[in-house]
Design a protein around this motif. Sequence first.
Motif, PDB file in Angstrom:
ATOM      1  N   SER A  60       0.789  -1.231   0.047  1.00 39.24           N
ATOM      2  CA  SER A  60      -0.084   0.071   0.142  1.00 39.24           C
ATOM      3  C   SER A  60       0.960   0.956  -0.010  1.00 39.24           C
ATOM      4  O   SER A  60       1.851   1.150   0.413  1.00 39.24           O
ATOM      5  CB  SER A  60      -0.864   0.167   1.179  1.00 39.24           C
ATOM      6  OG  SER A  60      -0.205   0.278   2.477  1.00 39.24           O
ATOM      7  N   ASP A  61       0.372   2.341  -0.341  1.00 38.98           N
ATOM      8  CA  ASP A  61       0.995   3.685  -0.181  1.00 38.98           C
ATOM      9  C   ASP A  61       1.615   3.760   1.118  1.00 38.98           C
ATOM     10  O   ASP A  61       2.504   4.364   1.190  1.00 38.98           O
ATOM     11  CB  ASP A  61       0.298   4.762  -0.663  1.00 38.98           C
ATOM     12  CG  ASP A  61      -0.193   4.691  -2.197  1.00 38.98           C
ATOM     13  OD1 ASP A  61       0.373   4.238  -2.987  1.00 38.98           O
ATOM     14  OD2 ASP A  61      -1.141   5.428  -2.590  1.00 38.98           O
ATOM     15  N   ALA A  62       0.843   3.683   2.036  1.00 41.43           N
ATOM     16  CA  ALA A  62       1.180   3.678   3.540  1.00 41.43           C
ATOM     17  C   ALA A  62       2.418   2.951   3.836  1.00 41.43           C
ATOM     18  O   ALA A  62       3.424   3.316   4.507  1.00 41.43           O
ATOM     19  CB  ALA A  62       0.040   3.545   4.393  1.00 41.43           C
ATOM     20  N   GLU A  63       2.399   1.785   3.507  1.00 38.59           N
ATOM     21  CA  GLU A  63       3.496   0.775   3.742  1.00 38.59           C
ATOM     22  C   GLU A  63       4.621   1.213   2.793  1.00 38.59           C
ATOM     23  O   GLU A  63       5.851   1.183   3.416  1.00 38.59           O
ATOM     24  CB  GLU A  63       3.413  -0.754   3.357  1.00 38.59           C
ATOM     25  CG  GLU A  63       2.349  -1.300   4.216  1.00 38.59           C
ATOM     26  CD  GLU A  63       1.571  -2.580   3.452  1.00 38.59           C
ATOM     27  OE1 GLU A  63       1.344  -3.453   4.267  1.00 38.59           O
ATOM     28  OE2 GLU A  63       1.598  -2.784   2.388  1.00 38.59           O
ATOM     29  N   ILE A  64       4.692   1.872   1.861  1.00 40.25           N
ATOM     30  CA  ILE A  64       5.816   2.119   1.071  1.00 40.25           C
ATOM     31  C   ILE A  64       6.395   3.600   1.654  1.00 40.25           C
ATOM     32  O   ILE A  64       7.593   3.547   1.725  1.00 40.25           O
ATOM     33  CB  ILE A  64       5.362   2.517  -0.613  1.00 40.25           C
ATOM     34  CG1 ILE A  64       5.263   1.269  -1.233  1.00 40.25           C
ATOM     35  CG2 ILE A  64       6.437   3.350  -1.195  1.00 40.25           C
ATOM     36  CD1 ILE A  64       4.545   1.482  -2.640  1.00 40.25           C
ATOM     37  N   GLU A  65       5.391   4.405   2.043  1.00 46.16           N
ATOM     38  CA  GLU A  65       6.001   5.622   2.991  1.00 46.16           C
ATOM     39  C   GLU A  65       6.781   5.028   4.312  1.00 46.16           C
ATOM     40  O   GLU A  65       7.612   5.702   4.635  1.00 46.16           O
ATOM     41  CB  GLU A  65       4.552   6.516   3.089  1.00 46.16           C
ATOM     42  CG  GLU A  65       5.156   7.710   3.631  1.00 46.16           C
ATOM     43  CD  GLU A  65       6.299   8.657   2.801  1.00 46.16           C
ATOM     44  OE1 GLU A  65       7.206   9.160   3.588  1.00 46.16           O
ATOM     45  OE2 GLU A  65       6.160   8.581   1.758  1.00 46.16           O
ATOM     46  N   ALA A  70      11.638   4.884   7.253  1.00 48.13           N
ATOM     47  CA  ALA A  70      12.392   4.267   8.351  1.00 48.13           C
ATOM     48  C   ALA A  70      13.796   4.613   8.374  1.00 48.13           C
ATOM     49  O   ALA A  70      14.379   4.894   7.469  1.00 48.13           O
ATOM     50  CB  ALA A  70      12.369   2.770   8.011  1.00 48.13           C
ATOM     51  N   GLU A  71      14.215   4.647   9.564  1.00 47.10           N
ATOM     52  CA  GLU A  71      15.583   4.900  10.017  1.00 47.10           C
ATOM     53  C   GLU A  71      16.198   3.646  10.393  1.00 47.10           C
ATOM     54  O   GLU A  71      15.576   3.004  11.537  1.00 47.10           O
ATOM     55  CB  GLU A  71      15.650   6.109  11.084  1.00 47.10           C
ATOM     56  CG  GLU A  71      15.191   7.306  10.268  1.00 47.10           C
ATOM     57  CD  GLU A  71      16.051   8.128   9.308  1.00 47.10           C
ATOM     58  OE1 GLU A  71      17.449   7.599   9.589  1.00 47.10           O
ATOM     59  OE2 GLU A  71      15.683   8.654   8.402  1.00 47.10           O
ATOM     60  N   PRO A  72      17.735   3.468  10.300  1.00 48.75           N
ATOM     61  CA  PRO A  72      18.177   2.108  10.902  1.00 48.75           C
ATOM     62  C   PRO A  72      18.474   2.458  12.325  1.00 48.75           C
ATOM     63  O   PRO A  72      18.701   3.632  12.886  1.00 48.75           O
ATOM     64  CB  PRO A  72      19.800   2.234   9.851  1.00 48.75           C
ATOM     65  CG  PRO A  72      20.026   3.487   9.546  1.00 48.75           C
ATOM     66  CD  PRO A  72      18.290   4.133   9.247  1.00 48.75           C
ATOM     67  N   PRO A  73      18.402   1.516  13.331  1.00 46.41           N
ATOM     68  CA  PRO A  73      18.847   1.917  14.617  1.00 46.41           C
ATOM     69  C   PRO A  73      20.291   2.403  14.984  1.00 46.41           C
ATOM     70  O   PRO A  73      21.182   2.178  13.856  1.00 46.41           O
ATOM     71  CB  PRO A  73      18.646   0.446  15.265  1.00 46.41           C
ATOM     72  CG  PRO A  73      18.779  -0.512  14.293  1.00 46.41           C
ATOM     73  CD  PRO A  73      18.449   0.288  12.981  1.00 46.41           C
TER      74      PRO A  73
END
Length: 91
Positions: A60-65, A70-73
Motif C-alpha cells: 500500500s502507499d502507507a507501507e511504501i511511505e 524508516a531509519e536504521p537503529p
Amino acid sequence: MQRVTSREFQRNFDRFQDEALLSPISITHNGTERLVLLSVDEFERLKQRDRQALAVEELSDAEIEAIRAAEPPVEAARYDDELTSRHGGDT
C-alpha cells in the motif's frame, strides 16, 4: 505474558490451557523460560508471518511511505564502514 512454573502448569493444566486461548503463557523450569503455550490460531498467525514475500506493487502507499521514512537503529552505525569500503576492506 503470564509466567508459570512447570510444576504449577502440571497441577493446573486445564486452567492454563483455557487461559492460553486468550494470551500466551510462558512455562519456566528452574527459573528459566523453556516453553510457551499459545492457541493454535496464534501459532498459525505467527507461522504465516514467518516467510512472506511481496512484490512492491502489492504494498500500500502507507507501507511504501513507512519503508521510505524508516531509519536504521543507532547501533547499526558500526557497519557503516562496510558501505564505504570495497570487498570487505580493500580500497
